[in-house]
Design a protein around this motif. Sequence first.
Motif, short mmCIF file in Angstrom:
data_model
loop_
_atom_site.label_atom_id
_atom_site.label_comp_id
_atom_site.label_asym_id
_atom_site.label_seq_id
_atom_site.Cartn_x
_atom_site.Cartn_y
_atom_site.Cartn_z
N ARG A 122 0.84 -1.20 0.00
CA ARG A 122 0.00 0.00 0.00
C ARG A 122 0.87 1.25 0.00
O ARG A 122 0.59 2.23 -0.69
CB ARG A 122 -0.91 0.02 1.23
CG ARG A 122 -1.94 -1.08 1.27
CD ARG A 122 -3.10 -0.84 0.33
NE ARG A 122 -4.09 -1.90 0.47
CZ ARG A 122 -5.18 -1.81 1.25
NH1 ARG A 122 -5.40 -0.72 1.95
NH2 ARG A 122 -6.02 -2.82 1.31
N VAL A 123 1.93 1.22 0.82
CA VAL A 123 2.81 2.38 0.91
C VAL A 123 3.52 2.61 -0.43
O VAL A 123 3.58 3.74 -0.92
CB VAL A 123 3.84 2.18 2.04
CG1 VAL A 123 4.85 3.33 2.04
CG2 VAL A 123 3.14 2.09 3.39
N ARG A 124 4.04 1.56 -1.02
CA ARG A 124 4.78 1.71 -2.28
C ARG A 124 3.89 2.25 -3.39
O ARG A 124 4.34 3.04 -4.24
CB ARG A 124 5.40 0.37 -2.68
CG ARG A 124 6.68 0.04 -1.93
CD ARG A 124 7.39 -1.13 -2.56
NE ARG A 124 6.68 -2.38 -2.31
CZ ARG A 124 6.92 -3.17 -1.27
NH1 ARG A 124 7.82 -2.82 -0.37
NH2 ARG A 124 6.25 -4.30 -1.11
N ARG A 125 2.65 1.86 -3.40
CA ARG A 125 1.74 2.32 -4.47
C ARG A 125 1.43 3.80 -4.36
O ARG A 125 1.13 4.44 -5.37
CB ARG A 125 0.43 1.53 -4.42
CG ARG A 125 0.55 0.10 -4.95
CD ARG A 125 -0.81 -0.41 -5.43
NE ARG A 125 -1.80 -0.41 -4.36
CZ ARG A 125 -2.08 -1.46 -3.60
NH1 ARG A 125 -1.43 -2.60 -3.79
NH2 ARG A 125 -3.00 -1.38 -2.66
N ARG A 126 1.48 4.37 -3.17
CA ARG A 126 1.08 5.77 -2.98
C ARG A 126 2.11 6.75 -3.50
O ARG A 126 1.77 7.86 -3.91
CB ARG A 126 0.79 6.03 -1.51
CG ARG A 126 -0.38 5.27 -0.95
CD ARG A 126 -1.67 5.60 -1.69
NE ARG A 126 -2.11 6.95 -1.49
CZ ARG A 126 -2.92 7.32 -0.49
NH1 ARG A 126 -3.37 6.43 0.38
NH2 ARG A 126 -3.29 8.58 -0.36
#
Length: 301
Positions: A122-126
């Motif tokens: 989730r963090v990497r996608r943001r």
Amino acid sequence: MIVTVTPNTALDVTYTVDSLVPDGVHRARDVRRRAGGKGVNVARVLHALGADVGAIATAGGATGAAVAAELGVAGLAAELVTIAGETRRTTTVLSAVDGSVTLINEPGPVLSGPEWTALAERVRRREPDVLVCSGSLPPGAPEDGYAQLIAGTTAVLDTSGPALLAGLAGRPAVVKPNAEELREVTGLDDPVAAAGELRRAGARAVVVSLGSEGLLAVTDAGVWLATPSTVLSGNSTGAGDAVVAALALGLSRREPWPDILRRAVALSGAAVLGPLAGDVDLAHYHRELGLVAVRARPEQE
């Protein structure tokens, strides 16, 4: 956008009592429940300031459902990673007679490997402009979990103990320990020398909370001490989270350090006047912003 990450989310329960007496029976004047965890509190402060902010957090069980519902009511843009364990609770007891605050933190549920991976994805996608990693790592999370999340980003790291030391490998833009947390991980009493140790280990800047004395910042651009115009009494549980919010906002705007520190001290005081962690007294913040004293100081005094 600023994105906050809270791996160890909580439902914060705050009791206000007349006075806290050991071994006594207490009747609460007031009980308040809201979604919490340090990253969530940071997101609340940024939201109150009108910043573009999103929160990533974990949620599990009935308590996690309560967290999700409250975040929706608060209007916070949040992505929740569902976990099998029950989201923890934190309990704050606020004594009305003297303003003392007693905090009890549950350890939190164990995160499985796939749950941690889902959070990291989730963090990497943001791809945020600034990433804020705040609070304790839950049981089951890798010790270098924060280093994994912040590598290659502009990040503010606010944690303590082994998680702080391991997180330095990710080269955070700023770490924000308080004086005791800094002493604990370095063994040094001099905060400037101790901050230098963290910078040599990977932090680009260190901002140390000194309680009512303000903030000490040790950076590539210099060393500063920022002090409030007055000492306030109230609920101090969200003061550090307000500092982190100011640091993230300043980094996102590429502000000079003295300006960042003025906002951080003013917001910290505004949080002390707020009823719950994540609340800020915006009137105090705007008044105090021009009154905070920031002075450069040599690395050795």
